[in-house]
Design an enzyme around this catalytic site. Sequence first.
Site, PDB file in Angstrom:
ATOM      1  N   THR A 141      74.017  95.990  83.887  1.00  0.00           N
ATOM      2  CA  THR A 141      73.163  95.205  84.791  1.00  0.00           C
ATOM      3  C   THR A 141      74.016  94.134  85.448  1.00  0.00           C
ATOM      4  OG1 THR A 141      71.293  95.629  83.357  1.00  0.00           O
ATOM      5  CG2 THR A 141      71.084  93.763  84.875  1.00  0.00           C
TER       6      THR A 141
ATOM      7  N   GLU B 219      70.406 101.226  84.217  1.00  0.00           N
ATOM      8  CA  GLU B 219      69.820 101.814  83.007  1.00  0.00           C
ATOM      9  C   GLU B 219      68.438 101.213  82.761  1.00  0.00           C
ATOM     10  OE1 GLU B 219      70.981 104.282  80.925  1.00  0.00           O
ATOM     11  OE2 GLU B 219      68.896 103.922  80.379  1.00  0.00           O
TER      12      GLU B 219
ATOM     13  N   ARG C 294      64.809 101.382  76.702  1.00  0.00           N
ATOM     14  CA  ARG C 294      64.440 100.258  75.848  1.00  0.00           C
ATOM     15  C   ARG C 294      65.066 100.451  74.473  1.00  0.00           C
ATOM     16  NH1 ARG C 294      58.319 101.609  76.119  1.00  0.00           N
ATOM     17  NH2 ARG C 294      59.386 103.594  76.228  1.00  0.00           N
TER      18      ARG C 294
ATOM     19  N   LEU D 299      51.253  95.196  78.503  1.00  0.00           N
ATOM     20  CA  LEU D 299      50.133  94.254  78.546  1.00  0.00           C
ATOM     21  C   LEU D 299      49.785  93.813  77.132  1.00  0.00           C
ATOM     22  CD1 LEU D 299      47.676  95.730  81.231  1.00  0.00           C
ATOM     23  CD2 LEU D 299      49.109  93.695  81.423  1.00  0.00           C
TER      24      LEU D 299
ATOM     25  N   CYS E  58      67.810  91.567  77.098  1.00  0.00           N
ATOM     26  CA  CYS E  58      67.656  91.914  78.526  1.00  0.00           C
ATOM     27  C   CYS E  58      66.753  90.966  79.306  1.00  0.00           C
ATOM     28  CB  CYS E  58      67.147  93.339  78.641  1.00  0.00           C
ATOM     29  SG  CYS E  58      68.235  94.492  77.800  1.00  0.00           S
TER      30      CYS E  58
END
Length: 415
Positions: free
Chosen positions: A84, A114, A117, A213, A223
């Site tokens: 990232t 990418e 998770r 949620l 991240c």
Amino acid sequence: MLENNIMPIYEPGLKELVKKNQDEGRISFTTDLPGAVQKSDVIFIAVGTPSLSNGEADLQYIEAVAREIGQAMNGYKIVVDKSTVPVGTGDRVRKIISESQTGEYGFDVVSAPEFLREGCAVGDTLNPDRIIIGTSSKKAAQIMDELHKPFNAPIVITDVRSAEMIKYASNAFLATKISFINEIANICEKVGADVTEVARGMGYDKRIGNQFLMAGIGYGGSCFPKDTKALIQIAGNADYDFELLKSVIKVNQIQRYKPIKKLISILGELQGRTVGILGLAFKPNTDDMREAPSVEIITELKKLGAGIKAYDPVAGDEARKVIKDIEYCSDPYETMDGADAVILVTEWEEFKNLDLDKMKKLLNIPLVIDGRNVFDPAEMQAKGFIYTGVGRRQIAYLTREYRKEAAAAVEKLTK
Ligand code: UGA
């Protein structure tokens, strides 16, 4: 370690996947960077981009590896950035490679962010929602397209800068979704609504979607905290004040302390109290302790004079490196034995099936602060726990009429 099939991190299914591909001769590991570059047509950069003290991404590892790739090149290569990185890094990588080349070899730089998770990395990698390929080269786009076709996912071919931004925008949006639902949860507690019901109702709207949620004690990990800060910096460097994202971070920070506030509102002073902590990793199915809410919660509880007993199914060893002077337990029940309250911090599967009667007997005061809404409030109340989740209707326990009742219950139980 990797050659010997020892994974340096805990990630379900990873060891088996690596082993299968090693046995079938599809993957090998080396520390010989030039050798690996020379044998490859496509080279993925997947190094870390941690935060600098001002929140900006530290690009030193990307730059170092780009230099080494440039020096080692022996023909046309596609250099793919998976890390990232701030918008514009692709151009920087291109420049570094050009300047460090020993011959004049053609190459293309691609941004392919990418989206996996931690904790479900293998599944996410094999079944991605989409694949982003940022490049200005038709040849590179074609090869990348061919390489990714077997994943059977939509492939978005775009320019490098947009691809780099897609990654930050996606993580920032997900972080926003979490802070949003956490704020709704906080309001639910005040008005007597239940956030899990609210999220369920909202989630059916396709424009909203039912994922991310889950109200709780906020996002952690390597991240979201890092990338939200970096995006604010990226915006700031372009003279733009990203106000919304600043609030997302602030809300997340406040949310981490909610369990402590609830504890204090029930127990009063925490000096001399023993608090059990269930779960230490930043999320289930990982041993990653980076930006784990448990660290701040435990640090604050210790400052307030509480003694801590903690348990995590896999992150104990990693936690010991960052959280000292607490009692590490070998199972959840030992954690609750004699504790004045328990805070559930990480929603490990193991905690969903705990023996509630046993828990109640072991706890000094049957006070459960559920930071991830794992337990059923009605069941907990029926079993006689003083229970609070996040944004659940039963939070009335802490307010108005119930507050007195809780205080009286605590006093009686303490005696
Ligand atoms: C996140 C993104 O989800 C990935 O798409 C991305 O590839 C990755 O960052 C990355 O940039 O490398 P990750 O941090 O591994 O993945 O894990 P998440 O499942 O996103 O969880 C992040 C945090 O949000 C956790 O602390 C989790 O407890 C919290 N969370 C998640 C909530 O509080 N509520 C939710 O509904 C979902």
